[in-house]
Design a protein around this motif. Structure first.
Motif, PDB file in Angstrom:
ATOM      1  N   LYS A  89       6.826 -47.957  -8.286  1.00  0.00           N
ATOM      2  CA  LYS A  89       7.116 -49.449  -8.355  1.00  0.00           C
ATOM      3  C   LYS A  89       5.921 -50.544  -7.318  1.00  0.00           C
ATOM      4  CE  LYS A  89      12.526 -49.206  -8.423  1.00  0.00           C
ATOM      5  NZ  LYS A  89      13.643 -48.734  -8.513  1.00  0.00           N
ATOM      6  N   ARG A  96      13.368 -57.675 -10.430  1.00  0.00           N
ATOM      7  CA  ARG A  96      13.738 -57.473 -12.097  1.00  0.00           C
ATOM      8  C   ARG A  96      14.245 -58.119 -12.043  1.00  0.00           C
ATOM      9  NH1 ARG A  96      17.185 -53.089  -9.538  1.00  0.00           N
ATOM     10  NH2 ARG A  96      16.709 -51.903  -7.552  1.00  0.00           N
ATOM     11  N   GLY A 108      11.497 -53.175  -9.736  1.00  0.00           N
ATOM     12  CA  GLY A 108      12.552 -53.056 -10.630  1.00  0.00           C
ATOM     13  C   GLY A 108      12.155 -51.864 -12.080  1.00  0.00           C
ATOM     14  N   SER A 111      12.584 -48.575 -13.561  1.00  0.00           N
ATOM     15  CA  SER A 111      14.729 -47.992 -12.833  1.00  0.00           C
ATOM     16  C   SER A 111      14.064 -46.596 -12.505  1.00  0.00           C
ATOM     17  CB  SER A 111      15.613 -48.218 -14.440  1.00  0.00           C
ATOM     18  OG  SER A 111      16.023 -47.192 -13.707  1.00  0.00           O
ATOM     19  N   ARG A 164      22.305 -49.899 -16.550  1.00  0.00           N
ATOM     20  CA  ARG A 164      21.234 -50.427 -15.409  1.00  0.00           C
ATOM     21  C   ARG A 164      20.801 -51.263 -16.152  1.00  0.00           C
ATOM     22  NH1 ARG A 164      22.009 -49.315 -10.913  1.00  0.00           N
ATOM     23  NH2 ARG A 164      20.096 -50.287  -9.898  1.00  0.00           N
ATOM     24  N   HIS A 170      17.986 -53.826 -14.450  1.00  0.00           N
ATOM     25  CA  HIS A 170      16.334 -53.884 -14.752  1.00  0.00           C
ATOM     26  C   HIS A 170      16.860 -54.714 -16.250  1.00  0.00           C
ATOM     27  CE1 HIS A 170      15.845 -51.409 -11.971  1.00  0.00           C
ATOM     28  NE2 HIS A 170      16.662 -50.360 -11.528  1.00  0.00           N
ATOM     29  N   GLN A 174      11.965 -51.415 -18.450  1.00  0.00           N
ATOM     30  CA  GLN A 174      12.426 -50.959 -17.191  1.00  0.00           C
ATOM     31  C   GLN A 174      12.372 -49.927 -17.245  1.00  0.00           C
ATOM     32  OE1 GLN A 174      14.007 -53.851 -14.567  1.00  0.00           O
ATOM     33  NE2 GLN A 174      11.564 -55.370 -14.121  1.00  0.00           N
TER      34      GLN A 174
END
Length: 249
Positions: A89, A96, A108, A111, A164, A170, A174
């Motif tokens: 990350k 994101r 993001g 994930s 997500r 996300h 991602q």
């Protein structure tokens, strides 16, 4: 007329209130989950997305009460997986989705929730195939429960990953990246545990500190669940017969 003490106390309260109002308050996004108001599917997925925290709590309970080295190694893999996610990350630094940018500033890609759950599902699946069996001639019942365990892990991991995207935490890329990395890390960590760490388990449990901590190695037991069930049942019956014999005397 107010006394000097009252004036001093009033000034202290005023200073504290002003300082308190000037603080920047931010949400702990680790546990904060938002969903569209009135959206029952969103509410359900908001609960689903909290499953990784339940998994971690379960692992801590297992380590505390079972003290099995393989469980501890599994938990160690979760820590390694989180380190990998954090490193990626802060290397990729991809934001994101824009509609979440107002409230959340964490990166993001990939994930974390998706990577965590697919690491867990992958490791658990391989563990069931390699370790959780009696012998090569498995019974129908045993094969059924193995399929149920694997299907449940896969289904939950899929729901968490989908949540997500649905909850807009996300992007699709991602989440897919998190899924693929979680699968890869899960395979690698199982190989490390099975081929590198497991041969050292008998030596580790023989240490005095391990005896003090009640650590144990169940690697050579084909089906740990069945072994613990049958031994517990046999011990309970033996103690019950002994208790009845003592009362009859």
């Amino acid at each position: 007329m107010p006394s000097p003490e009252d004036e001093s106390l009033r000034e202290m309260k005023s200073h504290f209130t002003n300082s308190h109002d000037q603080l920047d308050w931010v949400p702990l996004s680790l546990t904060l989950v938002e969903y569209p108001q009135g959206d029952l599917i969103g509410k359900f997925l908001a609960l689903i997305t909290l499953i990784p925290f339940a998994v971690i709590a379960g692992f801590l309970a297992l380590v505390l009460f079972r003290r099995d080295l393989h469980t501890i190694a599994f938990l160690g893999g979760i820590v390694v997986n989180e380190v990998v996610n954090f490193s990626l990350k802060h290397t990729i630094c991809e934001a994101r989705p824009l509609r979440r940018e107002v409230n959340y500033t964490e990166y993001g890609m990939p994930s974390a929730h998706s990577q965590f759950m697919w690491f867990f599902a992958t490791y658990a699946t391989i563990f069931v195939f390699v370790r959780l069996h009696h012998n090569n001639n498995s019974t129908v019942s045993e094969r059924f429960w193995r399929i149920i365990i694997i299907a449940s892990c896969m289904a939950i991991a899929t729901l968490v990953a989908f949540s997500r995207i649905y909850l807009q935490y996300h992007s699709v890329s991602q989440v897919i990246c998190g899924v693929l990395i979680g699968i890869l890390v899960g395979i690698i960590w199982f190989l490390v545990t099975h081929l590198v760490l497991t041969p050292f388990f008998p030596t580790i449990v023989s240490w005095r500190i391990s005896e003090y901590l009640l650590l144990r190695d169940t690697t050579l037991i084909p089906n740990v669940l069945w072994f613990e069930y049958t031994n517990t049942r046999a011990e309970a019956r033996a103690r019950s017969r002994k208790l009845v014999s003592m009362k009859s005397q």
